[in-house]
Design a protein around this motif. Structure first.
Motif, mmCIF file in Angstrom:
data_model
loop_
_atom_site.group_PDB
_atom_site.id
_atom_site.type_symbol
_atom_site.label_atom_id
_atom_site.label_comp_id
_atom_site.label_asym_id
_atom_site.label_seq_id
_atom_site.Cartn_x
_atom_site.Cartn_y
_atom_site.Cartn_z
ATOM 1 N N LYS A 84 75.331 17.910 61.049
ATOM 2 C CA LYS A 84 76.143 19.046 61.495
ATOM 3 C C LYS A 84 75.649 19.548 62.856
ATOM 4 O O LYS A 84 76.446 19.851 63.749
ATOM 5 C CB LYS A 84 76.084 20.172 60.461
ATOM 6 C CG LYS A 84 76.972 21.377 60.776
ATOM 7 C CD LYS A 84 76.957 22.359 59.605
ATOM 8 C CE LYS A 84 77.941 23.507 59.829
ATOM 9 N NZ LYS A 84 77.492 24.422 60.902
ATOM 10 N N PHE A 85 74.325 19.614 63.017
ATOM 11 C CA PHE A 85 73.764 20.048 64.296
ATOM 12 C C PHE A 85 74.171 19.090 65.404
ATOM 13 O O PHE A 85 74.557 19.508 66.505
ATOM 14 C CB PHE A 85 72.239 20.129 64.216
ATOM 15 C CG PHE A 85 71.591 20.578 65.501
ATOM 16 C CD1 PHE A 85 71.396 21.921 65.761
ATOM 17 C CD2 PHE A 85 71.186 19.646 66.459
ATOM 18 C CE1 PHE A 85 70.812 22.344 66.955
ATOM 19 C CE2 PHE A 85 70.612 20.048 67.651
ATOM 20 C CZ PHE A 85 70.422 21.404 67.903
ATOM 21 N N ILE A 86 74.089 17.800 65.125
ATOM 22 C CA ILE A 86 74.467 16.791 66.120
ATOM 23 C C ILE A 86 75.936 16.947 66.496
ATOM 24 O O ILE A 86 76.299 16.957 67.683
ATOM 25 C CB ILE A 86 74.185 15.376 65.580
ATOM 26 C CG1 ILE A 86 72.683 15.152 65.440
ATOM 27 C CG2 ILE A 86 74.789 14.308 66.495
ATOM 28 C CD1 ILE A 86 72.313 13.916 64.638
ATOM 29 N N ALA A 87 76.788 17.079 65.490
ATOM 30 C CA ALA A 87 78.223 17.181 65.736
ATOM 31 C C ALA A 87 78.571 18.403 66.579
ATOM 32 O O ALA A 87 79.489 18.360 67.406
ATOM 33 C CB ALA A 87 78.969 17.231 64.408
ATOM 34 N N GLU A 88 77.823 19.480 66.390
ATOM 35 C CA GLU A 88 78.137 20.729 67.078
ATOM 36 C C GLU A 88 77.426 20.892 68.413
ATOM 37 O O GLU A 88 77.861 21.707 69.242
ATOM 38 C CB GLU A 88 77.778 21.912 66.174
ATOM 39 C CG GLU A 88 78.637 22.003 64.914
ATOM 40 C CD GLU A 88 78.249 23.166 64.022
ATOM 41 O OE1 GLU A 88 77.182 23.786 64.288
ATOM 42 O OE2 GLU A 88 78.993 23.446 63.060
ATOM 43 N N ASN A 89 76.357 20.139 68.637
ATOM 44 C CA ASN A 89 75.525 20.409 69.802
ATOM 45 C C ASN A 89 75.273 19.226 70.733
ATOM 46 O O ASN A 89 74.769 19.416 71.835
ATOM 47 C CB ASN A 89 74.160 20.958 69.351
ATOM 48 C CG ASN A 89 74.282 22.290 68.664
ATOM 49 O OD1 ASN A 89 74.386 23.325 69.302
ATOM 50 N ND2 ASN A 89 74.261 22.265 67.332
ATOM 51 N N ILE A 90 75.588 18.010 70.301
ATOM 52 C CA ILE A 90 75.337 16.824 71.124
ATOM 53 C C ILE A 90 76.633 16.040 71.271
ATOM 54 O O ILE A 90 77.250 15.658 70.271
ATOM 55 C CB ILE A 90 74.244 15.924 70.500
ATOM 56 C CG1 ILE A 90 72.944 16.716 70.325
ATOM 57 C CG2 ILE A 90 73.990 14.707 71.390
ATOM 58 C CD1 ILE A 90 71.838 15.930 69.635
ATOM 59 N N LYS A 91 77.047 15.796 72.490
ATOM 60 C CA LYS A 91 78.269 15.033 72.724
ATOM 61 C C LYS A 91 77.980 13.558 72.467
ATOM 62 O O LYS A 91 77.150 12.950 73.145
ATOM 63 C CB LYS A 91 78.759 15.239 74.161
ATOM 64 C CG LYS A 91 80.107 14.593 74.449
ATOM 65 C CD LYS A 91 80.591 14.923 75.850
ATOM 66 C CE LYS A 91 81.953 14.298 76.130
ATOM 67 N NZ LYS A 91 82.447 14.629 77.497
ATOM 68 N N MET A 92 78.676 12.990 71.483
ATOM 69 C CA MET A 92 78.418 11.630 71.048
ATOM 70 C C MET A 92 79.631 10.740 71.284
ATOM 71 O O MET A 92 80.771 11.197 71.312
ATOM 72 C CB MET A 92 78.083 11.607 69.552
ATOM 73 C CG MET A 92 76.903 12.449 69.135
ATOM 74 S SD MET A 92 75.311 11.799 69.693
ATOM 75 C CE MET A 92 75.197 10.274 68.754
ATOM 76 N N SER A 93 79.372 9.447 71.422
ATOM 77 C CA SER A 93 80.445 8.458 71.447
ATOM 78 C C SER A 93 80.900 8.202 70.010
ATOM 79 O O SER A 93 80.350 8.757 69.052
ATOM 80 C CB SER A 93 79.950 7.150 72.064
ATOM 81 O OG SER A 93 79.090 6.475 71.141
ATOM 82 N N GLU A 94 81.879 7.354 69.836
ATOM 83 C CA GLU A 94 82.231 6.882 68.501
ATOM 84 C C GLU A 94 81.078 6.035 67.950
ATOM 85 O O GLU A 94 80.206 5.596 68.714
ATOM 86 C CB GLU A 94 83.520 6.055 68.542
ATOM 87 C CG GLU A 94 83.384 4.659 69.152
ATOM 88 C CD GLU A 94 83.445 4.621 70.661
ATOM 89 O OE1 GLU A 94 83.606 3.528 71.231
ATOM 90 O OE2 GLU A 94 83.339 5.701 71.277
ATOM 91 N N ARG A 95 81.072 5.811 66.653
ATOM 92 C CA ARG A 95 80.030 4.988 66.043
ATOM 93 C C ARG A 95 80.178 3.548 66.532
ATOM 94 O O ARG A 95 81.271 2.977 66.508
ATOM 95 C CB ARG A 95 80.155 5.037 64.522
ATOM 96 C CG ARG A 95 79.122 4.198 63.786
ATOM 97 C CD ARG A 95 79.411 4.208 62.285
ATOM 98 N NE ARG A 95 78.509 3.324 61.567
ATOM 99 C CZ ARG A 95 77.349 3.687 61.045
ATOM 100 N NH1 ARG A 95 76.951 4.944 61.158
ATOM 101 N NH2 ARG A 95 76.586 2.826 60.396
ATOM 102 N N ILE A 96 79.065 2.959 66.965
ATOM 103 C CA ILE A 96 79.062 1.595 67.498
ATOM 104 C C ILE A 96 78.036 0.776 66.728
ATOM 105 O O ILE A 96 76.851 1.112 66.704
ATOM 106 C CB ILE A 96 78.739 1.603 69.006
ATOM 107 C CG1 ILE A 96 79.843 2.337 69.780
ATOM 108 C CG2 ILE A 96 78.550 0.182 69.533
ATOM 109 C CD1 ILE A 96 79.540 2.559 71.244
ATOM 110 N N ASP A 97 78.478 -0.323 66.089
ATOM 111 C CA ASP A 97 77.562 -1.100 65.253
ATOM 112 C C ASP A 97 77.537 -2.588 65.611
ATOM 113 O O ASP A 97 77.306 -3.433 64.753
ATOM 114 C CB ASP A 97 77.893 -0.916 63.774
ATOM 115 C CG ASP A 97 79.328 -1.294 63.420
ATOM 116 O OD1 ASP A 97 80.011 -1.894 64.282
ATOM 117 O OD2 ASP A 97 79.762 -0.995 62.294
#
Length: 377
Positions: A84-97
């Protein structure tokens, strides 16, 4: 400028989350648009999961496996607060695997630069794909390539011969390289044949006031001895108990159960990671910190707290030596139970901790490196 950041997968480690958050804050403050790449481990086939299920089931029936057969299904619940912290505070790309998806992402996005860093990004055993963290997927694309505080974690070389050959060639394509540990400078020169500059972890480029804004309760409340122990052992517990007795203070922590061999559906709540804000607040409220974590040590320093740092060889001791020597606090590090040393640390003049990181040469060097690198984007 739009900047991609390559770091280790986030969510299961507070230090990893905070270094990713801090680097984005530094870049945003400089007027850039940072995006952290959500590079996860390579996707596995259906056949792999079927075989794993069969093996685990057999081990469970034989009494050789304590973990739930598909405990991975419980992880989203366990890491709900950190995610939740990551989602609200860090701009992320889509999941890449996969490397293929990584290439496709960079084909679709118009990044001006990519930064690799920092939390053990160049340690093969922790990496989803070590070649990706040397930017193999960029091939001959014209884009600024930087490494900020990239870390090997240890002072020995853990790459295979093939990895060394590939990564040495890729490292030479970087525009500039900095590493977090002084031992990393030597590893870059010896094995990758490139020059590197030692800099501070991104978490130490942020002001204490910025972390205090994340705290969720009054930081004036003092609770006692804050512990953040990643790898429990008898000698570490004995250190904590001794300090409790000598200072007449109680210990407290913001940390979940981590021995997954004890995990059942009936005690799942005990394994849920506390909120990132609670973890940070613990440092702010403490009278003293005892930790075997690199970033636990960082936050003790950032909040100007007396601390005892317990060396953690399994996770890379060189990180501790490098950090504490660069901040003139190496005497706070101990590697075994020694009551005389504990007495010395507890009686240490408190003005030792009235330090400002931004007055240190290593801080100025770190800011200068990043500023010079970003100016040329």
């Amino acid at each position: 400028m739009k900047i991609a950041i390559m770091t280790q997968p986030l969510g299961q480690n507070y230090g990893g989350i905070m270094q990713a958050w801090a680097l984005q804050q530094v870049l945003k403050n400089a007027g850039h648009d940072p995006v952290t790449i959500d590079r996860q481990s390579d996707a596995k086939s259906a056949a792999y999961y079927a075989a794993r299920f069969g093996y685990r089931t057999a081990q469970k029936l034989l009494g050789k496996r304590k973990l739930p057969i598909n405990y991975e299904k419980l992880l989203p619940y366990i890491f709900q607060h950190t995610q939740k912290f990551i989602a609200e505070n860090i701009k992320m790309s889509e999941r890449i695997d996969s490397t293929k998806k990584l290439k496709s992402h960079f084909d679709a996005e118009n990044y001006d630069a990519v930064i690799v860093g920092s939390d053990q990004t160049w340690r093969p055993i922790y990496s989803p794909n070590i070649n990706n963290y040397f930017l193999d997927f960029l091939e001959n694309r014209k884009i600024k390539r930087l490494a900020y505080a990239s870390s090997f974690g240890v002072d020995s070389w853990e790459f295979t011969n093939e990895q060394t050959k590939i990564c040495a060639e890729l490292a030479k394509k970087f525009d500039c390289i900095s590493v977090r540990e002084n031992s990393g400078v030597d590893l870059c020169k010896t094995y990758l044949d490139v020059e590197a500059t030692q800099v501070l972890d991104p978490t130490m480029l942020i002001k204490r006031e910025d972390y205090e804004k994340l705290c969720n309760t009054s930081i004036n409340e003092k609770k006692g001895i804050y512990t953040y122990i990643l790898d429990n052992s008898d000698w570490k517990d004995k250190v904590v108990r001794t300090v409790e007795e000598k200072l007449k203070l109680s210990r407290y922590k913001n940390q979940s159960e981590t021995d997954y061999s004890k995990l059942t559906k009936y005690n799942l709540e005990n394994f849920v990671f506390p909120k990132v804000e609670d973890w940070i607040t613990g440092f702010a409220q403490s009278s003293l910190v005892i930790t075997d974590s690199f970033h636990g040590t960082v936050f003790a320093i950032m909040f100007n707290k007396p601390f005892i740092s317990l060396i953690n060889n399994s996770r890379g001791a060189s990180r501790f030596y490098s950090l504490l020597s660069s901040t003139d606090l190496e005497d706070r590090l101990i590697s075994n139970y020694d009551e005389q040393m504990i007495d010395s640390l507890l009686n240490h003049p408190q003005n030792k901790f009235n330090i400002e990181i931004n007055e240190k040469d290593i801080y100025k060097q770190s800011k200068s490196f990043l500023n010079r690198a970003l100016k040329h984007i």
